[in-house]
Write an enzyme that holds these catalytic residues in place. Sequence first.
Site, PDB file in Angstrom:
ATOM      1  N   CYS A 206      35.025  37.713  14.793  1.00  0.00           N
ATOM      2  CA  CYS A 206      34.072  36.912  14.027  1.00  0.00           C
ATOM      3  C   CYS A 206      32.909  36.474  14.895  1.00  0.00           C
ATOM      4  CB  CYS A 206      34.771  35.692  13.447  1.00  0.00           C
ATOM      5  SG  CYS A 206      35.586  34.694  14.693  1.00  0.00           S
TER       6      CYS A 206
ATOM      7  N   GLU B 117      28.105  41.509   7.696  1.00  0.00           N
ATOM      8  CA  GLU B 117      29.085  41.504   8.771  1.00  0.00           C
ATOM      9  C   GLU B 117      29.819  42.847   8.747  1.00  0.00           C
ATOM     10  OE1 GLU B 117      32.635  39.091   8.456  1.00  0.00           O
ATOM     11  OE2 GLU B 117      32.463  38.546  10.563  1.00  0.00           O
TER      12      GLU B 117
ATOM     13  N   LYS C 191      50.944  32.598   6.265  1.00  0.00           N
ATOM     14  CA  LYS C 191      50.754  33.908   5.616  1.00  0.00           C
ATOM     15  C   LYS C 191      49.853  34.753   6.510  1.00  0.00           C
ATOM     16  CE  LYS C 191      48.569  36.617   3.074  1.00  0.00           C
ATOM     17  NZ  LYS C 191      48.282  37.985   3.559  1.00  0.00           N
TER      18      LYS C 191
ATOM     19  N   GLU D 297      37.398  29.032   8.346  1.00  0.00           N
ATOM     20  CA  GLU D 297      36.773  29.705   9.493  1.00  0.00           C
ATOM     21  C   GLU D 297      36.423  31.104   9.017  1.00  0.00           C
ATOM     22  OE1 GLU D 297      36.193  28.422  12.490  1.00  0.00           O
ATOM     23  OE2 GLU D 297      37.214  26.522  12.154  1.00  0.00           O
TER      24      GLU D 297
HETATM   25  P1  NDP Z   1      40.300  38.501   4.610  1.00  0.00           P
HETATM   26  O1  NDP Z   1      39.486  37.393   4.056  1.00  0.00           O
HETATM   27  O2  NDP Z   1      40.375  39.762   3.878  1.00  0.00           O
HETATM   28  O3  NDP Z   1      41.804  38.026   4.815  1.00  0.00           O
HETATM   29  C1  NDP Z   1      42.168  36.877   5.547  1.00  0.00           C
HETATM   30  C2  NDP Z   1      43.539  36.437   5.089  1.00  0.00           C
HETATM   31  O4  NDP Z   1      43.479  36.008   3.731  1.00  0.00           O
HETATM   32  C3  NDP Z   1      44.582  37.556   5.124  1.00  0.00           C
HETATM   33  O5  NDP Z   1      45.847  37.022   5.423  1.00  0.00           O
HETATM   34  C4  NDP Z   1      44.529  38.061   3.689  1.00  0.00           C
HETATM   35  O6  NDP Z   1      45.688  38.769   3.329  1.00  0.00           O
HETATM   36  C5  NDP Z   1      44.399  36.752   2.949  1.00  0.00           C
HETATM   37  N1  NDP Z   1      43.867  36.862   1.599  1.00  0.00           N
HETATM   38  C6  NDP Z   1      43.104  37.854   1.054  1.00  0.00           C
HETATM   39  N2  NDP Z   1      42.817  37.572  -0.244  1.00  0.00           N
HETATM   40  C7  NDP Z   1      43.407  36.377  -0.523  1.00  0.00           C
HETATM   41  C8  NDP Z   1      43.477  35.547  -1.679  1.00  0.00           C
HETATM   42  N3  NDP Z   1      42.878  35.878  -2.820  1.00  0.00           N
HETATM   43  N4  NDP Z   1      44.163  34.390  -1.599  1.00  0.00           N
HETATM   44  C9  NDP Z   1      44.774  34.022  -0.462  1.00  0.00           C
HETATM   45  N5  NDP Z   1      44.755  34.771   0.675  1.00  0.00           N
HETATM   46  C10 NDP Z   1      44.074  35.928   0.645  1.00  0.00           C
HETATM   47  O7  NDP Z   1      39.777  38.691   6.094  1.00  0.00           O
HETATM   48  P2  NDP Z   1      40.257  39.759   7.150  1.00  0.00           P
HETATM   49  O8  NDP Z   1      41.737  39.651   7.340  1.00  0.00           O
HETATM   50  O9  NDP Z   1      39.669  41.070   6.761  1.00  0.00           O
HETATM   51  O10 NDP Z   1      39.604  39.201   8.476  1.00  0.00           O
HETATM   52  C11 NDP Z   1      38.316  39.498   8.842  1.00  0.00           C
HETATM   53  C12 NDP Z   1      37.394  38.345   8.506  1.00  0.00           C
HETATM   54  O11 NDP Z   1      37.860  37.161   9.139  1.00  0.00           O
HETATM   55  C13 NDP Z   1      36.008  38.571   9.014  1.00  0.00           C
HETATM   56  O12 NDP Z   1      35.059  38.211   8.041  1.00  0.00           O
HETATM   57  C14 NDP Z   1      35.918  37.634  10.198  1.00  0.00           C
HETATM   58  O13 NDP Z   1      34.617  37.235  10.511  1.00  0.00           O
HETATM   59  C15 NDP Z   1      36.781  36.499   9.781  1.00  0.00           C
HETATM   60  N6  NDP Z   1      37.237  35.757  10.945  1.00  0.00           N
HETATM   61  C16 NDP Z   1      36.717  34.500  11.171  1.00  0.00           C
HETATM   62  C17 NDP Z   1      37.060  33.792  12.305  1.00  0.00           C
HETATM   63  C18 NDP Z   1      36.502  32.428  12.566  1.00  0.00           C
HETATM   64  O14 NDP Z   1      37.065  31.714  13.392  1.00  0.00           O
HETATM   65  N7  NDP Z   1      35.426  32.017  11.907  1.00  0.00           N
HETATM   66  C19 NDP Z   1      37.973  34.358  13.304  1.00  0.00           C
HETATM   67  C20 NDP Z   1      38.454  35.664  12.954  1.00  0.00           C
HETATM   68  C21 NDP Z   1      38.096  36.331  11.812  1.00  0.00           C
HETATM   69  P3  NDP Z   1      45.710  40.379   3.413  1.00  0.00           P
HETATM   70  O15 NDP Z   1      45.058  40.765   4.686  1.00  0.00           O
HETATM   71  O16 NDP Z   1      47.163  40.656   3.406  1.00  0.00           O
HETATM   72  O17 NDP Z   1      44.981  40.874   2.221  1.00  0.00           O
END
Ligand code: NDP
Length: 502
Positions: free
Chosen positions: A292, A395, A183, A258
Amino acid sequence: MHDAKMNDTPLTARSVIGGTEVSHGGHMLDIVNPATGGPAGTLQEADAAEVAEAVRAARTAFDKTDWPRWSVPRRQALLLAIRDKIVEHADKLAHLECIALGVPLKELKARHMLRAAENFRFFAEYIGQARGDLYDQTPGYRTIVTREPVGVAALIAPWNAPVALASMKLAAALAFGNTCVLKPSEQTPFALHLLVRLLHDAGLPDGVVNLVNGRGDVTGAALAAQDGVDLISFTGGTTTGRTIMAEAGRRLVPCTMELGGKSANIVFASADRDRALDAALASIYSNNGQQCLAGSRIFVERAIADDFISDFVARARSIRIGSPTDDSTELGPLATAAHRDRVLEFARTAPQDGVEILTGGGVPGDLRDDISGGHYIEPIAAFAPGNASVVCQQEIFGPFATFQIFDSYNQVISAANNTEFGLVSYVWSDHLPTVERAVRDLRSGVVWVNTTMTRELRAPFGGFKSSGVGREGGEACERFYTEPKTVTVPSSPITPRRMGLS
Ligand code: NDP
C-alpha cells in the site's frame, strides 16, 4: 488442532473457534502457489453460520470470562510469550506465508516475521506505560477517565503481508483486553492459521482469538454484518473499505480503514541522488511491488531527471527475478495469476494514454522449468506525460513505477496531491527549506523524508482522503480498542436537589 505441516502439501486451513479447529464441511477452495502455479493447499470456507459461531465464542470469552480484566503484568507476560513463539517459529511462518504469497522468503523472515514479533513486544511495553486522566478543576469533585476494552473485534486482513499486518491488529486488540475474530484473505490463510495456533500455545485462553477463513464476499461480509461484533479493523482495498464501512455505519460500529495508496516519491535536484535512487527502487519493487505504501509515482526534478531515470531503468532491468525460496531473488511472482494479468494489462494499455513503457511489462523467458508456471513479470518502469494518466491515478499494486518530470516546487506538489489517495509521500532533498515546505504541503498521513519505509509504531499510521479512516499505532490503537469511562466522585457528601417533598 490440525498441525500445519511445513513442507508437505496439501495443507488445509480451517476455522479455529474456541481454541479448536472446526470443520463443518464448508466449501473447499484451492490455494495456488504463485511461485509454481501448482497447488499450495486448500481452505475450507466458513459460511455465515460458522462465522456466527466464531463471534459467539469471542462474545462468550469477552462477556463471561475474566479475560477483559486480566492484570497488566499478566497480559504483558502473554504478549511477550507470543513474541517469543513468533521468533522461535519464524522460519515456519515465513515458509507458510511464502507458499501462498510468493514474496521472497528472505524478505518474509527478515522483515515480516520480525515485524510481527515486534508488534507484540511493542504493545506489551505500551500497556505498561499507559495512563488514565484526572480532572479536579471542578471544586469538590474528582473525575477520572479510565479505558476499558470495547468487546469483540472483527479483524479483516489483506493478502500482501498477512502476518505482518494482522499481527498489528491482534497485538493491539489483545493488549487492551478485547476478543477477536480474524478473517485473513482467502489467498493467504496458512501462516495466520499457524500464528493463531502459536497464540494458544503461548497461553491465550480459548475463544479470545477465533479464526475464520473464506472469500471476502462470503466469510468477510458475514463477519462485518454480525450483530455480536463491536468494532471492525480493516486493511485492504478502498472499494471493499467503503462496503464494510457502510455496514459498520448501519450497525453504528466503530471502524478503522487502512486502504489503498498511490504515493508520490519526489526527488528534488538537491537530493542525495544515489540514496534517492536506491530508495526509489526499493519503495516500488520490494514485497514484489505489492504494498500500500509503494512509492509508485516518482517525480524527478528536470535538472537530474535524464540520468536518474536511465539509471533507475538499468537497475530495474538487473533485478533478479526468480523463485521466492532462492536467497538471491529480489522479485518473486505476483500473488495470483489474475493479479499478474491485471498488472500486465496496465502496461499493455498505458501507451493509449501517452505513457511510454521504459522497461518491463513482459513475462521473463528464462525461468527454470520447475517455476515456469509461476506468476512472474519483469518489473515495469514507465514515463508518463502527466499525472492524469490512468497508471498515475489507479492503484496498480504491483512492480510498476511511473516517472514524471517537474520544473517547479508548486508544479510537483500540486501533481503529488492530485490523487484520490493520501497514504504516504516520500521527499528527497538536502535543502531544509524545501523539505519543510513539502512536509507542510503534502496531503498524506505519513511523509518520509530522505528515507524509505520506516514504520514508527508509536506514531499514527494511516491515510488522508480515500486511503483510510482512523489510524494504527500506539496511542491510536489505544483509542480505537478501548472505550473511555468517565467516573466522577465528590470529595465530600453532596446535598442533592430535593424533589417531591411538598
Ligand atoms: P481487498 O479489499 O480485496 O481485501 C481485503 C480483505 O477484505 C480480504 O481479507 C478480503 O477477503 C476481505 N473482503 C473482500 N470483500 C469483502 C467484503 N465484502 N466484506 C468483508 N470482507 C471482504 O484487498 P486486498 O486483499 O486485495 O489487498 C490489497 C489492498 O489492500 C490494496 O488496495 C492495498 O493498498 C491495501 N492495503 C492497505 C494497507 C494500509 O495500511 N493502508 C496495507 C496493505 C494493503 P478475500 O481476499 O478473501 O476476498
